[in-house]
Scaffold this motif. Structure first.
Motif, PDB file in Angstrom:
ATOM      1  N   LYS A   1      -3.819   6.213   7.231  1.00 29.89           N
ATOM      2  CA  LYS A   1      -4.248   5.603   5.962  1.00 29.89           C
ATOM      3  C   LYS A   1      -4.138   4.080   5.939  1.00 29.89           C
TER       4      LYS A   1
ATOM      5  N   HIS B   1       1.209   4.161  -2.886  1.00 27.54           N
ATOM      6  CA  HIS B   1       1.023   5.561  -2.500  1.00 27.54           C
ATOM      7  C   HIS B   1       2.185   6.411  -3.014  1.00 27.54           C
TER       8      HIS B   1
ATOM      9  N   GLN C   1       0.831  -1.208   0.000  1.00 26.18           N
ATOM     10  CA  GLN C   1       0.000   0.000   0.000  1.00 26.18           C
ATOM     11  C   GLN C   1       0.867   1.261   0.000  1.00 26.18           C
TER      12      GLN C   1
END
Length: 70
Positions: free
Chosen positions: A26, A11, A7
């Motif tokens: 997040k 990002h 992730q």
């Protein structure tokens, strides 16, 4: 690769920066520095680290620095 690491990689690859508070909010990641280490040393990403000071608190901000190291 760990889900948080993936992730965070996505990002960064989208052109965004990330700091520890953003990573926690997040992705539920308490150890952003460890995930950045994984991305640098295991995945070969070139990641730039900037130290930022706000209200006398210093923290790291990470951005993708360009091409892969591999």
């Amino acid at each position: 690769m760990k889900p948080q690491t993936e992730q965070i990689r996505k990002h960064l690859e989208s052109g965004k920066s990330i700091n520890p508070l953003q990573a926690l909010r997040k992705f539920g990641c308490f150890r952003l520095g460890a995930r950045i280490w994984d991305l640098k040393n295991k995945q070969g990403l070139s990641i730039k680290t900037d130290l930022v000071t706000v209200n006398n608190k210093t923290f790291a901000k990470y951005t993708l620095d360009g091409a892969y190291n591999v």
